[in-house]
Motif scaffolding. Structure first.
Motif: not given
Length: 166
Positions: A69-71, A44-47, A33-34, A24-26
């Motif tokens: 999970m990266i957040m 790569y899965i964006m939620v 992220y890119p 969940l990009p921040e």
């Protein structure tokens, strides 16, 4: 996040054998992220929220794939119920990489509650974590966390702060 740190995180995730990136990009990881999304070595899965994200990462684990999970650490509060259910009730682990918004030196007033609540939440859920404050410690922390999740069969978190996210 400096380009050298982005490359270090990407290389470390690969070294750890992780193929599925859920995020969940921040803003603190905005440069990361890119690069992850464009890398053909990753799925790569964006939620839309962190609870959904940890559930997808857990599903990858059940399918035999290593995931992370990266957040932002604020998302830990959103993910608490799924993490408790997955880890405590079902023994399904999730590896997380989070930024430490609200750490000492935070420049935004709204970030302070994230720092105040993160470590107590991790401790309450008995989730082991590593706070990484120096760039030279990133690779070791990510690889160790990936190994730990395989042995413990429980969640683990790598929290990046300091000069790592500067």
């Amino acid at each position: 996040m400096r380009e050298e740190v982005v490359e270090l995180v990407v290389d470390s995730v690969k070294k750890a054998g992780i193929k599925t990136i859920v995020s969940l990009p921040e803003s603190k990881f905005k440069e990361l992220y890119p690069v992850l999304a464009a890398d053909k070595d990753f799925n790569y899965i964006m939620v839309t929220n962190e609870g959904e994200g940890v559930s997808i990462a857990a599903g990858a684990w059940l399918a035999g794939k290593k995931a992370v999970m990266i957040m932002e650490n604020a998302g830990l509060r959103v993910a608490t119920e799924p993490l408790a259910r997955l880890g405590l009730s079902h023994g399904i682990p999730v590896m997380m990489i989070m930024c430490y918004t609200g750490d000492i030196g935070e420049r935004n007033w709204w970030g302070i509650p994230h720092g105040i609540t993160m470590e107590p939440l991790l401790q309450a859920m008995r989730i082991p974590y590593i706070v990484v404050r120096k760039t030279e410690d990133v690779a070791d922390a990510i690889v160790r966390a990936a190994k730990h999740i395989n042995v413990s069969l429980y969640h683990v978190a790598v929290i990046l702060t300091g000069d790592v996210v500067a």
